[in-house]
Scaffold this motif. Structure first.
Motif, mmCIF file in Angstrom:
data_model
loop_
_atom_site.group_PDB
_atom_site.id
_atom_site.type_symbol
_atom_site.label_atom_id
_atom_site.label_comp_id
_atom_site.label_asym_id
_atom_site.label_seq_id
_atom_site.Cartn_x
_atom_site.Cartn_y
_atom_site.Cartn_z
ATOM 1 N N VAL A 165 -22.232 -20.046 -3.628
ATOM 2 C CA VAL A 165 -21.962 -20.690 -4.903
ATOM 3 C C VAL A 165 -20.556 -20.334 -5.379
ATOM 4 N N VAL A 166 -20.199 -19.063 -5.287
ATOM 5 C CA VAL A 166 -18.853 -18.626 -5.676
ATOM 6 C C VAL A 166 -17.803 -19.402 -4.889
ATOM 7 N N GLN A 167 -17.997 -19.513 -3.584
ATOM 8 C CA GLN A 167 -17.032 -20.225 -2.750
ATOM 9 C C GLN A 167 -16.939 -21.699 -3.143
ATOM 10 N N ALA A 168 -18.079 -22.326 -3.388
ATOM 11 C CA ALA A 168 -18.105 -23.762 -3.686
ATOM 12 C C ALA A 168 -17.417 -24.095 -4.999
ATOM 13 N N PHE A 169 -17.458 -23.174 -5.972
ATOM 14 C CA PHE A 169 -16.928 -23.477 -7.291
ATOM 15 C C PHE A 169 -15.540 -22.905 -7.525
ATOM 16 N N ARG A 170 -14.906 -22.391 -6.487
ATOM 17 C CA ARG A 170 -13.497 -22.014 -6.604
ATOM 18 C C ARG A 170 -12.636 -23.275 -6.674
ATOM 19 N N GLY A 171 -11.543 -23.170 -7.388
ATOM 20 C CA GLY A 171 -10.629 -24.298 -7.452
ATOM 21 C C GLY A 171 -10.968 -25.322 -8.517
ATOM 22 N N CYS A 172 -11.913 -25.025 -9.399
ATOM 23 C CA CYS A 172 -12.220 -25.949 -10.489
ATOM 24 C C CYS A 172 -11.171 -25.823 -11.603
ATOM 25 N N ASP A 173 -10.934 -26.943 -12.285
ATOM 26 C CA ASP A 173 -10.035 -26.948 -13.432
ATOM 27 C C ASP A 173 -10.785 -26.694 -14.737
ATOM 28 N N SER A 174 -12.077 -26.990 -14.758
ATOM 29 C CA SER A 174 -12.956 -26.657 -15.877
ATOM 30 C C SER A 174 -14.334 -26.357 -15.311
ATOM 31 N N LEU A 175 -15.096 -25.542 -16.026
ATOM 32 C CA LEU A 175 -16.394 -25.112 -15.521
ATOM 33 C C LEU A 175 -17.409 -25.013 -16.648
ATOM 34 N N ILE A 176 -18.532 -25.708 -16.481
ATOM 35 C CA ILE A 176 -19.689 -25.539 -17.361
ATOM 36 C C ILE A 176 -20.592 -24.509 -16.699
ATOM 37 N N LEU A 177 -20.782 -23.362 -17.336
ATOM 38 C CA LEU A 177 -21.424 -22.216 -16.704
ATOM 39 C C LEU A 177 -22.593 -21.700 -17.531
ATOM 40 N N GLU A 178 -23.715 -21.492 -16.875
ATOM 41 C CA GLU A 178 -24.890 -20.945 -17.550
ATOM 42 C C GLU A 178 -24.644 -19.517 -18.048
ATOM 43 N N LEU A 220 -10.013 -17.282 -12.686
ATOM 44 C CA LEU A 220 -9.813 -18.006 -13.939
ATOM 45 C C LEU A 220 -8.433 -18.627 -14.085
ATOM 46 N N ASP A 221 -7.529 -18.393 -13.147
ATOM 47 C CA ASP A 221 -6.148 -18.837 -13.325
ATOM 48 C C ASP A 221 -6.044 -20.338 -13.557
ATOM 49 N N ARG A 222 -6.905 -21.111 -12.878
ATOM 50 C CA ARG A 222 -6.810 -22.562 -12.953
ATOM 51 C C ARG A 222 -7.712 -23.160 -14.039
ATOM 52 N N LEU A 223 -8.629 -22.368 -14.571
ATOM 53 C CA LEU A 223 -9.636 -22.907 -15.476
ATOM 54 C C LEU A 223 -9.057 -23.174 -16.864
ATOM 55 N N GLN A 224 -9.033 -24.450 -17.254
ATOM 56 C CA GLN A 224 -8.572 -24.841 -18.575
ATOM 57 C C GLN A 224 -9.663 -24.646 -19.625
ATOM 58 N N ARG A 225 -10.895 -24.964 -19.255
ATOM 59 C CA ARG A 225 -12.039 -24.846 -20.146
ATOM 60 C C ARG A 225 -13.191 -24.167 -19.426
ATOM 61 N N ILE A 226 -13.846 -23.247 -20.129
ATOM 62 C CA ILE A 226 -15.063 -22.605 -19.656
ATOM 63 C C ILE A 226 -16.117 -22.840 -20.726
ATOM 64 N N VAL A 227 -17.209 -23.476 -20.357
ATOM 65 C CA VAL A 227 -18.255 -23.804 -21.318
ATOM 66 C C VAL A 227 -19.466 -22.910 -21.080
ATOM 67 N N CYS A 228 -19.861 -22.159 -22.089
ATOM 68 C CA CYS A 228 -21.103 -21.378 -22.031
ATOM 69 C C CYS A 228 -22.265 -22.332 -22.292
ATOM 70 N N SER A 229 -23.145 -22.499 -21.307
ATOM 71 C CA SER A 229 -24.211 -23.490 -21.426
ATOM 72 C C SER A 229 -25.582 -22.852 -21.229
ATOM 73 N N HIS A 230 -26.609 -23.649 -21.531
ATOM 74 C CA HIS A 230 -28.008 -23.251 -21.323
ATOM 75 C C HIS A 230 -28.312 -21.901 -21.975
ATOM 76 N N ILE A 231 -27.745 -21.682 -23.163
ATOM 77 C CA ILE A 231 -27.961 -20.434 -23.894
ATOM 78 C C ILE A 231 -29.371 -20.444 -24.494
ATOM 79 N N SER A 232 -30.148 -19.428 -24.172
ATOM 80 C CA SER A 232 -31.520 -19.342 -24.676
ATOM 81 C C SER A 232 -31.526 -19.064 -26.170
#
Length: 271
Positions: A165-178, A220-232
């Protein structure tokens, strides 16, 4: 004046063509994420009833008839509750893994398209990579969506940050993350022991500290936006997630967005 109007018009034109994303809502009561390149609009999951989905789409300036497809991550009710009704009402194709389809939980849909994890497919201008994740479903996936040389990761349900999973999601410009739970709140909260073990286990949901670990590994160098999602709502608080993730942001806390259960979040540009 003419120059300012011209610049404004150019800005609006660029916005319409940019990869962008928004949320109808995120949490155990329902999840749905919109991704668009300005021409093609796809909905990732639909955990809300038909009328609620229509209302939440309208808030974001979109009608269901404008959707090109629905993508499904897995068969849990908070992700598929409204899929069947939405697909039937508007004739939308549903893209999902064979395991998710064979779960039998979607009901009748006008057309389903089986996807293969780690095999890219396209929907008009969007390139979509389905990624296998550790979660307690039949054949769960999450998605990376690319357009116009920009890449968005949608990673909302997984039990632990596995190496693939870590490998697959490298290189994203934005990430929606649980950022699902705080372990102490989960342990002291109202869930029965079996559900606590499920949520906190390797095939359940990410704790805040695990989200922190995944972000550090992804980079995180490339990440413009990080979204905290699925917050209980029972086992976490947005400020706890923010407290853990903020030290990774080099002082720019504007990069962090919170996805709310009741209203999701508004359109975000991947510039």
């Amino acid at each position: 004046m003419a120059t300012r109007q011209s610049a404004s018009a150019r800005g609006q034109a660029e916005w319409k063509k940019a990869l962008r994303f928004a949320s109808l809502g995120s949490g155990s009561k329902g999840n749905a994420t919109l991704v668009s390149d300005g021409e093609t609009h796809v909905l990732i999951d639909c955990g809300f009833g038909l009328r609620e989905t229509e209302s939440r789409l309208a808030r974001l300036g979109l009608h269901p008839r404008q959707l090109s497809a629905v993508l499904i991550t897995h068969e849990h009710g908070d992700h598929i509750r409204g899929v069947g009704a939405l697909a039937r009402r508007y004739g939308l194709p549903v893209h999902l893994s064979a395991g998710t389809w064979l779960s039998g939980r979607l009901g009748d849909v006008p057309r389903h398209e089986l996807i293969t994890p780690h095999s890219r497919f396209t929907i008009k201008g969007l390139e979509i990579d389905p990624i296998t994740v550790p979660h307690d479903a039949r054949e769960p996936v999450q998605f990376c969506v690319s357009a116009r040389e920009r890449r968005l990761g949608v990673l909302t349900d997984l039990g632990h940050p596995s190496a693939h999973v870590v490998q697959a999601f490298r290189g994203c410009d934005s990430l929606i993350l649980e950022c699902n739970h705080d372990p102490r709140m989960l342990a002291e909260g109202p869930y029965p022991p079996r559900l606590k073990r499920r949520v906190g286990g390797d095939w359940g949901h990410l704790a805040n500290a695990q989200a922190h670990s995944l972000l550090r590994q992804v980079g995180l160098d490339r990440l413009q936006r990080i979204v905290c999602s699925h917050i209980s709502e029972q086992n976490n608080r947005p400020e706890l997630a923010q407290e853990i993730l903020n030290p990774l942001l080099d002082g720019d806390e504007s990069r962090l967005v919170i996805a709310a259960q009741d209203k999701g979040f508004d359109w975000q540009i991947v510039a």
